[in-house]
Design an enzyme around this catalytic site. Structure first.
Site, PDB file in Angstrom:
ATOM      1  N   CYS A 246       0.844  -1.200   0.000  1.00 40.57           N
ATOM      2  CA  CYS A 246       0.000   0.000   0.000  1.00 40.57           C
ATOM      3  C   CYS A 246       0.881   1.254   0.000  1.00 40.57           C
ATOM      4  CB  CYS A 246      -0.886  -0.028   1.244  1.00 40.57           C
ATOM      5  SG  CYS A 246      -1.904   1.433   1.357  1.00 40.57           S
TER       6      CYS A 246
ATOM      7  N   GLU B 127       3.822  -5.904   8.799  1.00 33.45           N
ATOM      8  CA  GLU B 127       3.956  -4.492   8.390  1.00 33.45           C
ATOM      9  C   GLU B 127       5.036  -3.813   9.247  1.00 33.45           C
ATOM     10  OE1 GLU B 127       0.417  -1.880   8.491  1.00 33.45           O
ATOM     11  OE2 GLU B 127       1.816  -0.263   8.952  1.00 33.45           O
TER      12      GLU B 127
ATOM     13  N   SER C  81      -6.715 -10.805  11.682  1.00 34.78           N
ATOM     14  CA  SER C  81      -6.556  -9.448  11.168  1.00 34.78           C
ATOM     15  C   SER C  81      -6.440  -8.468  12.323  1.00 34.78           C
ATOM     16  CB  SER C  81      -7.768  -9.118  10.286  1.00 34.78           C
ATOM     17  OG  SER C  81      -8.045  -7.746  10.320  1.00 34.78           O
TER      18      SER C  81
HETATM   19 FE1  F3S Z   1      -3.337   0.823   3.078  1.00 35.18          FE
HETATM   20 FE2  F3S Z   1      -4.642   1.812   5.050  1.00 35.18          FE
HETATM   21 FE3  F3S Z   1      -5.540  -0.228   3.846  1.00 35.18          FE
HETATM   22  S1  F3S Z   1      -2.474   1.534   4.925  1.00 35.18           S
HETATM   23  S2  F3S Z   1      -3.776  -1.307   3.169  1.00 35.18           S
HETATM   24  S3  F3S Z   1      -5.307   1.797   2.945  1.00 35.18           S
HETATM   25  S4  F3S Z   1      -5.683   0.120   6.013  1.00 35.18           S
END
Ligand code: F3S
Length: 283
Positions: A98, A128, A222
């Site tokens: 992302c 992450e 999650s």
């Molecule tokens: Fe990105 Fe936020 Fe989703 S960092 S993966 S848009 S929860």
């Protein structure tokens, strides 16, 4: 009885992009498609992809002997070392990290190059956070909670840049940085909780504070869904945490006027709709 479904429930932008990337590769008739870890924390989506031939790898060594194929990096990214090792396999690498996570990688890299020590507020074992930590070129610490901030002990003369895991609980992030600040650490704060999480959490908190019953839909593994559950449970005693409709053993108290529904970033729309329909038709 009113049923309110949060507007910011379900797939966020980053997860949508990563999942779409995998489906695109399938429709491009690519063979040997791999995802580095499950593309999202949702068993239903992952098993659908498996049925379509997508394999999940947990380590670069799983690609030993593979000479052709495509590896997709999921939305929360990988460590710098893993990224390099994947590139070295010679396979096609599609990076669906992302952009909000990539931004944190950049901040950490730049700030530590400037000589700052880094504090990442988040869960140490989350991929992450492991990825974020790997971009530091100097001292880097992970603080998982306000309780851990109370015990944090490092060089008080150093300058720190604090970032957060994108899905961290914003109230706890605030508490954590206040504690670090009160203990005299010289901190420069970059709030990197992503908007999707912020909006989702704020809206969930608002609905849960009015609701008699709250349903949070999300994958058991999650972290953003679990955090969403914590937030809702703090506002609404009857908060259910389910993965699919099958898990829902719903009891609605007499006189209940509002049922709220929200979902984590890895929950597909159709599951949210199923739950919503069930509540509307059966209660
Ligand atoms: Fe990105 Fe936020 Fe989703 S960092 S993966 S848009 S929860």
């Amino acid at each position: 009885m009113e049923v309110v479904v949060a507007e910011h429930a379900g797939f966020c932008f980053g997860v949508t992009k990563a999942v779409d990337t995998v489906y695109e590769q399938i429709s491009n008739k690519k063979t040997n498609i791999y995802t580095f870890g499950p593309i999202i924390h949702n068993e239903i989506v992952v098993s659908d992809l498996e049925n379509k031939g997508v394999k999940v790898i947990e380590d670069v060594s799983d690609l030993k002997g593979v000479s052709e194929g495509t590896v997709i990096i999921r939305s929360h990214g990988v460590t710098k070392e893993t990224h390099r090792a994947l590139e070295e396999t010679g396979l096609e690498i599609i990076d669906a990290t992302c952009p909000f996570v990539k931004r944190i990688h950049r901040i950490v890299e730049e700030e530590s190059e400037k000589g700052k020590s880094i504090i990442v507020v988040g869960s140490k074992s989350h991929p992450e956070v492991e990825g974020i930590v790997s971009y530091a070129n100097g001292p880097v610490y992970v603080v998982e909670s306000p309780e851990m901030a109370e015990k944090f002990s490092a060089d008080r003369n150093a300058d720190y840049t604090v970032v957060s895991q994108t899905t961290f609980n914003k109230n706890k992030f605030q508490e954590t940085i206040e504690i670090l600040h009160n203990y005299g650490y010289n901190i420069n704060i970059v709030n990197t909780i992503c908007n999707a999480t912020d909006e989702r959490q704020t809206e969930a908190e608002e609905i849960a504070s009015r609701a008699d019953v709250m349903i949070v839909i999300g994958g058991a593994h999650s972290s953003n869904s679990r955090k969403l559950y914590e937030i809702c449970a703090a506002r609404c005693d009857r908060t259910y945490f389910i993965q699919t409709l099958d898990d829902l053993k719903l009891e609605i108290p007499d006189g209940a006027r509002l049922v709220g529904i929200t979902a984590g970033a890895s929950t597909p729309k159709n599951i949210i709709e199923e739950v919503q329909k069930h509540v509307r038709t059966n209660f």
